[in-house]
Design an enzyme around this catalytic site. Sequence first.
Site, short mmCIF file in Angstrom:
data_model
loop_
_atom_site.label_atom_id
_atom_site.label_comp_id
_atom_site.label_asym_id
_atom_site.label_seq_id
_atom_site.Cartn_x
_atom_site.Cartn_y
_atom_site.Cartn_z
N SER A 213 0.84 -1.19 0.00
CA SER A 213 0.00 0.00 0.00
C SER A 213 0.88 1.24 0.00
O SER A 213 1.67 1.42 -0.93
CB SER A 213 -0.97 -0.06 1.19
OG SER A 213 -2.02 0.86 1.04
N GLU A 337 -8.84 -5.97 -4.54
CA GLU A 337 -8.37 -4.85 -3.71
C GLU A 337 -9.53 -4.01 -3.15
O GLU A 337 -9.58 -3.69 -1.97
CB GLU A 337 -7.47 -3.92 -4.53
CG GLU A 337 -6.20 -4.55 -5.05
CD GLU A 337 -5.04 -4.45 -4.08
OE1 GLU A 337 -5.26 -4.09 -2.91
OE2 GLU A 337 -3.91 -4.74 -4.50
N HIS A 439 -7.82 -5.84 -0.22
CA HIS A 439 -6.58 -5.10 -0.05
C HIS A 439 -5.95 -5.42 1.30
O HIS A 439 -6.60 -5.32 2.34
CB HIS A 439 -6.89 -3.60 -0.14
CG HIS A 439 -5.70 -2.70 0.06
ND1 HIS A 439 -4.65 -2.68 -0.81
CD2 HIS A 439 -5.42 -1.79 1.03
CE1 HIS A 439 -3.76 -1.78 -0.40
NE2 HIS A 439 -4.20 -1.23 0.72
#
Length: 520
Positions: A213, A337, A439
């Site tokens: 991320s 995600e 995610h």
Amino acid sequence: MTTQSVRRLAAALTVTGALTVGITAVSTAQEPQADVVRTDKGPVRGVADGRSVVFNGIPYAAPPVGAQRFTLPQPAAAWSGVRDGSKKGAVCAQTNTEGTALLPGSAEDCLYLNVTTPRKPGKPKPVMVWLHGGGWNNGSGNDYDGTWLSETGDVVVVSINYRLGTLGFLGYPGLKDSGTYGLADQQAALRWVQRNARAFGGDPRNVTLLGESAGGLSTCAQLASPGARGLFHKAIIESGACSMNWPADLQYPGATVQDWWAPRSELKATGETVGKQIGCDDLACLRKADPLQLLTLTRYFGHGGTGTPLLPVDPRTALKAGIGSRVPVIEGNTRDEQAYFGWLFELDGKFDEAKYQQYLVKSFGDRAATVARRYPSSKYDSPMQAWNTVGSDRAWICTALTDSKQRAKRAPVYTYSFADRTATPYLDFPPGYRTDAYHSSELPYLFDFGPLLNPAQQEVSRTMLRYWTNFARTGDPNGPGLPVWKQYGRSGTGQSFQVGGATSVDLDALHNCDFWRGLK
């Protein structure tokens, strides 16, 4: 939106891929043993369990406080005696999920790192430096237990804290390094690794930088930064492509158009304007301001500053022009995600077909019908799953694959999809919400988060750890007993990880990337 809905929205947006839920790893330690290593600033005593040794809370730079707030990281002071490496350093200052108080245990004096090294003797080992996620506004390297990674691959693992939010990414007149203090901290940690890796059994000539991320975005930034050249030799970008971006209303309801980079001039102008919200008309005032006041401005400073000494060129431009470190790269995403955020669209009612069509128009305007034809909700289990697939493909995955195409022109690139839709949610999703391979769902497969994986998932974890650490050792993830993972530039395929084994997949076709690249 109700008050409760607003709070849940704030909670989701604060984590943005970070592990901020206070996960405590399950310890498998035997009777502790003490190991002492001498760093360039003094000796530190670690804690061993017979297989690995952990050294926590080592300062890699001086505390960025007082007059050092909003300056580049300075050298840490030397210490006398043996430093206790059983305790982790403070988490970098960040607010709670409502932005009303500093997270307990967080502080400005936070530039510390943790080292996990296997006890297995031998020649110097590869070093893997982990950058945590959290949207550049929260998270900590302390949350990631590197024991599995270290022991499985016989590598040294380093996790770091770096400045966050306004304290790490402020732009203001007079600050030539506007928007880059957190990124500069990362470089200071990499320089520490170069000076000290050998003391921990690591090879400073074989360093892999990896992150997820915002940690992936940070890795992308370091690939483009002249100051990071030579400090690492391979990179792994998880769910953090340079070009990642969202149209309005796609990531969460009410979101504006989003990306991750901004010119220094823009950040300086923003800082001068919003500083007045806390009563500051100059930099001296900001250096004396209460940290909580500063962090209330964090929403304005979630961008890496370009046109700066650290990032003279926007990383997206640098990638297209071939500027930056040309090192082997693994780059990829989780398959779903956007499922991390999809539930936010149901805070005020079920996400039905009418809402699906409504949000397609909000995000894509007169192209909404074209997107709806490519992603009809009838192809999915629900309109919500269709929406999450749109968001995953458009904002996350196809941007990463486009970046990988650029990288593959100049260096080996291996792409992947973490596709285990049975992944156990470690975050507080609403009951009944379908999370799929959301995610950050791959993180428990790489780090020890406790007993989250069943035996089949543990096998996926072992496979991924072997690929990741093979790559750290040689720049090629392949090895004996593993399915062949082809280079993306040569094959156009990536590796998919799920229960049942790793398989080769045409990720561009699976995620309709030609469609998204052609959508005008």
